[in-house]
Design an enzyme around this catalytic site. Structure first.
Site, PDB file in Angstrom:
ATOM      1  N   GLY A   1     -37.098 -45.119  -2.872  1.00 47.02           N
ATOM      2  CA  GLY A   1     -36.447 -45.080  -1.565  1.00 47.02           C
ATOM      3  C   GLY A   1     -37.379 -44.543  -0.505  1.00 47.02           C
ATOM      4  O   GLY A   1     -37.890 -43.428  -0.622  1.00 47.02           O
TER       5      GLY A   1
ATOM      6  N   VAL B   1     -36.855 -39.320   4.743  1.00 43.77           N
ATOM      7  CA  VAL B   1     -37.233 -38.246   3.823  1.00 43.77           C
ATOM      8  C   VAL B   1     -38.216 -38.759   2.781  1.00 43.77           C
ATOM      9  O   VAL B   1     -39.209 -38.100   2.460  1.00 43.77           O
ATOM     10  CB  VAL B   1     -35.984 -37.633   3.152  1.00 43.77           C
ATOM     11  CG1 VAL B   1     -36.396 -36.584   2.120  1.00 43.77           C
ATOM     12  CG2 VAL B   1     -35.067 -37.009   4.192  1.00 43.77           C
TER      13      VAL B   1
ATOM     14  N   GLY C   1     -36.832 -44.107   2.973  1.00 45.88           N
ATOM     15  CA  GLY C   1     -36.238 -43.736   4.249  1.00 45.88           C
ATOM     16  C   GLY C   1     -37.075 -42.634   4.881  1.00 45.88           C
ATOM     17  O   GLY C   1     -38.219 -42.382   4.499  1.00 45.88           O
TER      18      GLY C   1
ATOM     19  N   LYS D   1     -18.053 -33.788   4.105  1.00 47.00           N
ATOM     20  CA  LYS D   1     -18.904 -34.963   4.329  1.00 47.00           C
ATOM     21  C   LYS D   1     -18.103 -36.015   5.063  1.00 47.00           C
ATOM     22  O   LYS D   1     -16.859 -36.047   4.983  1.00 47.00           O
ATOM     23  CB  LYS D   1     -19.389 -35.544   3.001  1.00 47.00           C
ATOM     24  CG  LYS D   1     -20.696 -36.324   3.110  1.00 47.00           C
ATOM     25  CD  LYS D   1     -21.892 -35.400   3.253  1.00 47.00           C
ATOM     26  CE  LYS D   1     -23.199 -36.162   3.185  1.00 47.00           C
ATOM     27  NZ  LYS D   1     -24.359 -35.273   3.264  1.00 47.00           N
TER      28      LYS D   1
END
Length: 376
Positions: free
Chosen positions: A186, A190, A188, A82
């Site tokens: 959330g 997705v 965003g 990552k």
């Protein structure tokens, strides 16, 4: 600007390599390579603000380990890594472009001797961003495919399967998503796509986001959804909580306040630590392991960009793999008296770190003890 002489390699036990670099003045980047036993490490690059460098380092370590586990449970020939760019994710124009260019030089430097890490878009980065990075580095995926829709479809499949699997225990035998309540934390890319999929399936959708404009945009598209104050996610009773933002949503401090029946979302590292998962299990709450539920994104990169499969076949594979691995996890947890998070971690460790000869001989019944080998 990026200077190889200024790169610091951090000595972190159990990680193959962790690097820190100030890629432009005032902006730090970390690249963490957790494990390459199954192949070079693949894991996206996210832009985010952090309180301090220690917090950013902790995040990249946890995320890179999660990628090792995700790629293994997805049966992909990849290891886990990552990267993080520590900055305001809303930077634009020349400053954003320059930051991404210097990050590309950093990734190229990490792969200077051999290919060990490849990146792609992640939270707060885009396909367009990765095309800028690609100018200076060939170790990039996600430049022609946006993984976000596939992540959302994978999470949808996980929610659908968990509701069906536990219908008798939690929903009086009602296996359909229609009429059930879900809170998406959330909004965003997705989160918004998942909201649409769940709404289309007839669910009663609640949403929350610290950015009010995201909530207003969601309501404009879907007037029937219900907004929830970000501070009140444990104050509302829903069937499913679906975290779709940052991690550590469930902690030792708030686990007793959890009123939902299933935890399943696209966010990484939803649990503060393994003990939190055990506490959820004792409360009778079903946890769909995050790196199973959100595997669709990385699978799409492998299937579409590397194997050149079609969109339709990619969706079918993601759905089948998500359902199969959740089913095996649930069975193992119950039959071995383990919490869901411990059951899947135990299995993945055996997949990754046994010898190749042993791993090739492992059947599902061996990897997941006491489970049936026929799964959806």
């Amino acid at each position: 600007m990026f200077d190889p002489k200024e790169v610091k390699r951090l000595n972190i036990p159990q990680w193959e390599a962790v690097y820190r670099s100030e890629i432009v003045p005032g902006i730090i980047s970390f690249i963490a390579i957790h494990d390459t036993s199954r192949g070079w490490a693949l894991g996206g690059c996210r832009m985010a603000n952090y309180d301090n460098e220690a917090t950013a380092l902790t995040d990249v370590l946890r995320l890179s380990r999660g990628m090792t586990f995700k790629n293994a449970i997805s049966d992909l020939p990849l290891g886990g890594g990552k990267s993080i760019i520590v900055c305001d994710p809303n930077i634009k124009g020349k400053k954003r472009e320059k930051t991404l260019e210097e990050f590309g030089k950093f990734v190229a430097w990490v792969n200077r001797e051999k290919d060990v890490y490849c990146t792609a878009e992640d939270m707060n980065t885009t396909v367009q961003d990765m095309n800028i990075v690609k100018k200076y580095c060939r170790n990039i995926f996600g430049t022609s495919v946006d993984p976000s829709p596939y992540t959302a479809h994978g999470v949808f499949s996980a929610i659908e399967y968990a509701v069906d699997y536990f219908a008798m225990d939690l929903f009086y035998g009602r296996r359909t998503l229609c009429g059930k309540r879900v809170l998406i934390q959330g909004l965003g890319k997705v989160g918004m796509m998942l909201m649409q999929l769940l709404s289309d399936a007839g669910m009663e959708v609640y949403v929350t986001d610290i950015r009010e404009e995201k909530v207003l945009s969601a309501i404009e598209k879907f007037p029937d959804i219900k907004p929830v104050d970000p501070e009140d996610i444990f104050g509302i009773e829903v069937d499913i909580l679906s975290p779709a933002a940052k991690g550590e949503v469930i902690t030792k401090q708030n686990v007793d306040n959890c009123k939902f029946k299933i935890l399943c979302g696209p966010a990484n590292n939803q649990l503060q630590n393994p003990e939190t998962g055990i506490m959820l299990h004792k409360k009778g709450i079903v946890y769909c392991q995050d790196f199973i539920a959100n595997m669709g994104g990385v699978c799409s990169i492998q299937y579409l960009e590397i194997e050149n499969l079609s969109h339709e076949i990619t969706l079918k594979r993601i759905r089948r793999t998500v359902r199969k691995m959740l089913g095996l996890t649930f069975r193992t947890a119950f039959r071995s008296n383990l919490s869901f998070n411990i059951a899947v971690d135990h299995a993945v460790r055996r997949i990754i770190w046994r010898s190749k000869e042993d791993t090739q001989k492992l059947s599902n019944a061996i990897i997941f003890p006491l489970t049936a080998t026929s799964e959806p």
